[in-house]
Design a protein around this motif. Structure first.
Motif, PDB file in Angstrom:
ATOM      1  N   VAL A   1      -1.907   6.210  13.740  1.00  0.00           N
ATOM      2  CA  VAL A   1      -1.627   5.909  12.341  1.00  0.00           C
ATOM      3  C   VAL A   1      -0.585   4.800  12.232  1.00  0.00           C
ATOM      4  O   VAL A   1      -0.745   3.846  11.455  1.00  0.00           O
ATOM      5  N   LEU A   2       0.483   4.893  13.005  1.00  0.00           N
ATOM      6  CA  LEU A   2       1.508   3.854  12.969  1.00  0.00           C
ATOM      7  C   LEU A   2       0.951   2.524  13.465  1.00  0.00           C
ATOM      8  O   LEU A   2       1.364   1.451  12.997  1.00  0.00           O
ATOM      9  N   GLY A   3       0.004   2.583  14.388  1.00  0.00           N
ATOM     10  CA  GLY A   3      -0.674   1.372  14.828  1.00  0.00           C
ATOM     11  C   GLY A   3      -1.466   0.739  13.691  1.00  0.00           C
ATOM     12  O   GLY A   3      -1.528  -0.493  13.564  1.00  0.00           O
ATOM     13  N   GLN A   4      -2.074   1.568  12.851  1.00  0.00           N
ATOM     14  CA  GLN A   4      -2.771   1.059  11.664  1.00  0.00           C
ATOM     15  C   GLN A   4      -1.798   0.371  10.714  1.00  0.00           C
ATOM     16  O   GLN A   4      -2.076  -0.713  10.187  1.00  0.00           O
TER      17      GLN A   4
ATOM     18  N   ALA B   1      -3.634   0.336 -12.680  1.00  0.00           N
ATOM     19  CA  ALA B   1      -3.326   0.221 -11.255  1.00  0.00           C
ATOM     20  C   ALA B   1      -4.582   0.454 -10.421  1.00  0.00           C
ATOM     21  O   ALA B   1      -5.572   1.012 -10.892  1.00  0.00           O
ATOM     22  N   ARG B   2      -4.519   0.036  -9.179  1.00  0.00           N
ATOM     23  CA  ARG B   2      -5.653   0.169  -8.258  1.00  0.00           C
ATOM     24  C   ARG B   2      -5.422   1.359  -7.338  1.00  0.00           C
ATOM     25  O   ARG B   2      -4.355   1.487  -6.736  1.00  0.00           O
ATOM     26  N   PHE B   3      -6.440   2.224  -7.259  1.00  0.00           N
ATOM     27  CA  PHE B   3      -6.378   3.389  -6.378  1.00  0.00           C
ATOM     28  C   PHE B   3      -7.697   3.520  -5.627  1.00  0.00           C
ATOM     29  O   PHE B   3      -8.766   3.333  -6.205  1.00  0.00           O
ATOM     30  N   GLU B   4      -7.606   3.877  -4.344  1.00  0.00           N
ATOM     31  CA  GLU B   4      -8.783   3.971  -3.498  1.00  0.00           C
ATOM     32  C   GLU B   4      -8.736   5.251  -2.659  1.00  0.00           C
ATOM     33  O   GLU B   4      -7.661   5.678  -2.235  1.00  0.00           O
ATOM     34  N   VAL B   5      -9.906   5.825  -2.409  1.00  0.00           N
ATOM     35  CA  VAL B   5     -10.015   6.922  -1.456  1.00  0.00           C
ATOM     36  C   VAL B   5     -10.050   6.327  -0.051  1.00  0.00           C
ATOM     37  O   VAL B   5     -10.802   5.380   0.221  1.00  0.00           O
ATOM     38  N   GLY B   6      -9.214   6.853   0.827  1.00  0.00           N
ATOM     39  CA  GLY B   6      -9.192   6.353   2.196  1.00  0.00           C
ATOM     40  C   GLY B   6      -8.288   7.184   3.070  1.00  0.00           C
ATOM     41  O   GLY B   6      -7.560   8.061   2.588  1.00  0.00           O
ATOM     42  N   SER B   7      -8.321   6.913   4.363  1.00  0.00           N
ATOM     43  CA  SER B   7      -7.529   7.657   5.337  1.00  0.00           C
ATOM     44  C   SER B   7      -6.600   6.724   6.083  1.00  0.00           C
ATOM     45  O   SER B   7      -6.999   5.625   6.504  1.00  0.00           O
ATOM     46  N   MET B   8      -5.360   7.160   6.289  1.00  0.00           N
ATOM     47  CA  MET B   8      -4.408   6.362   7.047  1.00  0.00           C
ATOM     48  C   MET B   8      -4.785   6.259   8.516  1.00  0.00           C
ATOM     49  O   MET B   8      -4.233   5.433   9.245  1.00  0.00           O
ATOM     50  N   THR B   9      -5.730   7.070   8.963  1.00  0.00           N
ATOM     51  CA  THR B   9      -6.182   6.984  10.345  1.00  0.00           C
ATOM     52  C   THR B   9      -7.122   5.806  10.574  1.00  0.00           C
ATOM     53  O   THR B   9      -7.363   5.416  11.713  1.00  0.00           O
TER      54      THR B   9
ATOM     55  N   ALA C   1       0.834  -1.199   0.000  1.00  0.00           N
ATOM     56  CA  ALA C   1       0.000   0.000   0.000  1.00  0.00           C
ATOM     57  C   ALA C   1       0.870   1.250   0.000  1.00  0.00           C
ATOM     58  O   ALA C   1       1.730   1.397   0.868  1.00  0.00           O
ATOM     59  N   ASP C   2       0.638   2.120  -0.982  1.00  0.00           N
ATOM     60  CA  ASP C   2       1.251   3.449  -1.027  1.00  0.00           C
ATOM     61  C   ASP C   2       0.236   4.395  -0.392  1.00  0.00           C
ATOM     62  O   ASP C   2      -0.731   4.816  -1.042  1.00  0.00           O
ATOM     63  N   VAL C   3       0.429   4.703   0.874  1.00  0.00           N
ATOM     64  CA  VAL C   3      -0.573   5.431   1.660  1.00  0.00           C
ATOM     65  C   VAL C   3      -0.289   6.930   1.584  1.00  0.00           C
ATOM     66  O   VAL C   3       0.749   7.406   2.048  1.00  0.00           O
ATOM     67  N   GLY C   4      -1.235   7.668   1.011  1.00  0.00           N
ATOM     68  CA  GLY C   4      -1.017   9.065   0.695  1.00  0.00           C
ATOM     69  C   GLY C   4      -0.394   9.171  -0.683  1.00  0.00           C
ATOM     70  O   GLY C   4       0.564   9.917  -0.893  1.00  0.00           O
ATOM     71  N   CYS C   5      -0.951   8.427  -1.627  1.00  0.00           N
ATOM     72  CA  CYS C   5      -0.332   8.242  -2.949  1.00  0.00           C
ATOM     73  C   CYS C   5      -0.451   9.437  -3.869  1.00  0.00           C
ATOM     74  O   CYS C   5       0.235   9.505  -4.886  1.00  0.00           O
ATOM     75  N   GLY C   6      -1.346  10.410  -3.548  1.00  0.00           N
ATOM     76  CA  GLY C   6      -1.518  11.543  -4.448  1.00  0.00           C
ATOM     77  C   GLY C   6      -1.942  11.088  -5.832  1.00  0.00           C
ATOM     78  O   GLY C   6      -2.795  10.202  -5.978  1.00  0.00           O
ATOM     79  N   PRO C   7      -1.334  11.645  -6.889  1.00  0.00           N
ATOM     80  CA  PRO C   7      -1.720  11.283  -8.256  1.00  0.00           C
ATOM     81  C   PRO C   7      -1.144   9.957  -8.733  1.00  0.00           C
ATOM     82  O   PRO C   7      -1.306   9.602  -9.901  1.00  0.00           O
TER      83      PRO C   7
ATOM     84  N   LEU D   1      -7.545   2.573   8.124  1.00  0.00           N
ATOM     85  CA  LEU D   1      -7.365   1.834   6.873  1.00  0.00           C
ATOM     86  C   LEU D   1      -8.361   0.680   6.764  1.00  0.00           C
ATOM     87  O   LEU D   1      -8.485  -0.138   7.683  1.00  0.00           O
ATOM     88  N   GLU D   2      -9.032   0.617   5.632  1.00  0.00           N
ATOM     89  CA  GLU D   2      -9.980  -0.478   5.385  1.00  0.00           C
ATOM     90  C   GLU D   2      -9.234  -1.626   4.707  1.00  0.00           C
ATOM     91  O   GLU D   2      -9.488  -1.981   3.553  1.00  0.00           O
ATOM     92  N   ILE D   3      -8.297  -2.188   5.433  1.00  0.00           N
ATOM     93  CA  ILE D   3      -7.436  -3.263   4.953  1.00  0.00           C
ATOM     94  C   ILE D   3      -7.390  -4.333   6.036  1.00  0.00           C
ATOM     95  O   ILE D   3      -7.293  -4.024   7.226  1.00  0.00           O
ATOM     96  N   ALA D   4      -7.447  -5.584   5.626  1.00  0.00           N
ATOM     97  CA  ALA D   4      -7.473  -6.683   6.586  1.00  0.00           C
ATOM     98  C   ALA D   4      -6.171  -6.770   7.378  1.00  0.00           C
ATOM     99  O   ALA D   4      -5.089  -6.447   6.876  1.00  0.00           O
ATOM    100  N   ASP D   5      -6.283  -7.225   8.600  1.00  0.00           N
ATOM    101  CA  ASP D   5      -5.117  -7.407   9.467  1.00  0.00           C
ATOM    102  C   ASP D   5      -4.101  -8.354   8.817  1.00  0.00           C
ATOM    103  O   ASP D   5      -4.472  -9.400   8.268  1.00  0.00           O
ATOM    104  N   GLY D   6      -2.823  -7.980   8.874  1.00  0.00           N
ATOM    105  CA  GLY D   6      -1.748  -8.853   8.430  1.00  0.00           C
ATOM    106  C   GLY D   6      -1.786  -9.228   6.962  1.00  0.00           C
ATOM    107  O   GLY D   6      -1.227 -10.256   6.577  1.00  0.00           O
ATOM    108  N   SER D   7      -2.384  -8.379   6.128  1.00  0.00           N
ATOM    109  CA  SER D   7      -2.572  -8.743   4.723  1.00  0.00           C
ATOM    110  C   SER D   7      -1.545  -8.137   3.777  1.00  0.00           C
ATOM    111  O   SER D   7      -1.517  -8.486   2.595  1.00  0.00           O
ATOM    112  N   LEU D   8      -0.691  -7.229   4.254  1.00  0.00           N
ATOM    113  CA  LEU D   8       0.239  -6.530   3.375  1.00  0.00           C
ATOM    114  C   LEU D   8       1.680  -6.944   3.634  1.00  0.00           C
ATOM    115  O   LEU D   8       2.080  -7.209   4.769  1.00  0.00           O
ATOM    116  N   ALA D   9       2.465  -6.933   2.547  1.00  0.00           N
ATOM    117  CA  ALA D   9       3.906  -7.152   2.665  1.00  0.00           C
ATOM    118  C   ALA D   9       4.645  -5.843   2.925  1.00  0.00           C
ATOM    119  O   ALA D   9       5.762  -5.854   3.446  1.00  0.00           O
TER     120      ALA D   9
END
Length: 215
Positions: A129-132, A92-100, A52-58, A102-110
Motif C-alpha cells: 500500500v505504501l508503495g502505491q 466534489a469528486r469521489f470514486e470507489v477504489g482500493s488503496m491496494t 487523494a483522500d484515500v479511505g475517505c468514507g462519507p 490505486l487507479e491513478i497515474a504515476d507521479g500525478s498527485l501532490a
C-alpha cells in the motif's frame, strides 16, 4: 483477500450511521483537524496539485481539504460510503477504489492523505500500500498517515443482526509505521502523538517522496 471484502461489507452495513456520527468529528477533535490543516499547508507549499483522500468514507475530510484550498478528491472501498459522499457533496469528486491497487497515474498527485484508513490493512499488505502511495505521488509530494497506536489487532463488530460483520483493526507503534515508510522510499518529516495518556492514543506521521536528484 477476505479482509478487503470484510472491510467493504462492514462499512457498507453502517454507512448512514457512520456518516452521521462523524459529521462534526473534526470540529470536536481539534488536534486531528490541525493535522489536516498542516497537510493542506504542506501541499500548498509545493505549489498545490491534486490530492487523494484515500479511505475517505462519507467525505467529511475531503471537503475540509477543499475548503482549505486543496484540489482534493476521495477514494473509498465502500460503495455505500461513496454514494453518501457524492449525494452530500455534489461539488466534489469521489470514486470507489482500493488503496491496494490505486487507479491513478504515476507521479500525478501532490498529496495523499490516509486518515485512519491504514488501520484495516494487515501487516503483510502495508508495504504494498505504501508503495502505491509512493508511486502516485510526484517527487516532493506529501503523505500524511493517521492511525491508532498500540501493539495489537482487535476484532470490531459493525452492523446489527443479519448485517453484523467483523473486521480486524490494527494498532501500531509510530516507529514501526515510520520504518515501513522509509522502506517504501519516503522521508519521514514529523510525528504527532494524540492523546498519549488516554486508553486509545493515536498518531499522525508526515512524510514526503524525495524530490528527484539534480541532473
Amino acid at each position: 483477500m477476505t479482509w478487503l471484502t470484510d472491510t467493504r461489507d462492514s462499512y457498507d452495513a453502517i454507512a448512514a450511521g457512520y456518516a452521521d456520527e462523524t459529521r462534526d468529528l473534526l470540529d470536536r477533535l481539534l488536534h486531528v483537524r490541525a493535522g489536516v490543516v498542516l497537510f493542506a499547508d504542506l501541499v500548498r507549499g509545493i505549489g498545490g496539485g491534486p490530492v487523494a483522500d484515500v479511505g475517505c468514507g462519507p467525505g467529511h475530510t475531503t471537503v475540509l481539504l477543499r475548503e482549505l484550498g486543496a484540489d482534493a478528491f476521495g477514494i473509498d472501498l465502500s460503495p455505500a460510503m461513496i454514494e453518501i459522499a457524492r449525494r452530500e457533496h455534489p461539488g466534489a469528486r469521489f470514486e470507489v477504489g482500493s488503496m491496494t491497487d490505486l487507479e491513478i497515474a504515476d507521479g500525478s498527485l501532490a498529496g495523499v492523505l490516509a486518515w485512519w484508513s491504514l488501520i484495516y490493512i494487515p501487516d503483510e499488505a502495508v508495504p504494498g500500500v505504501l508503495g502505491q502511495f509512493h508511486r502516485v505521488l510526484r517527487p516532493g509530494g506529501v503523505l500524511a498517515v493517521g492511525f491508532h497506536v498500540g501493539d495489537e489487532s482487535k476484532i470490531e463488530t459493525t452492523g446489527e443482526g443479519d448485517q453484523a460483520v467483523q473486521t480486524y483493526v490494527h494498532h501500531r507503534r509510530p516507529s514501526r509505521v515510520a520504518g515501513w515508510l522509509r522502506e517504501a522510499g519516503f522521508t519521514v518529516e514529523a510525528q504527532h502523538l494524540l492523546n498519549p495518556d488516554e486508553p486509545k492514543p493515536g498518531a499522525i506521521l508526515f512524510a514526503r517522496r524525495p524530490a528527484s536528484p539534480p541532473r
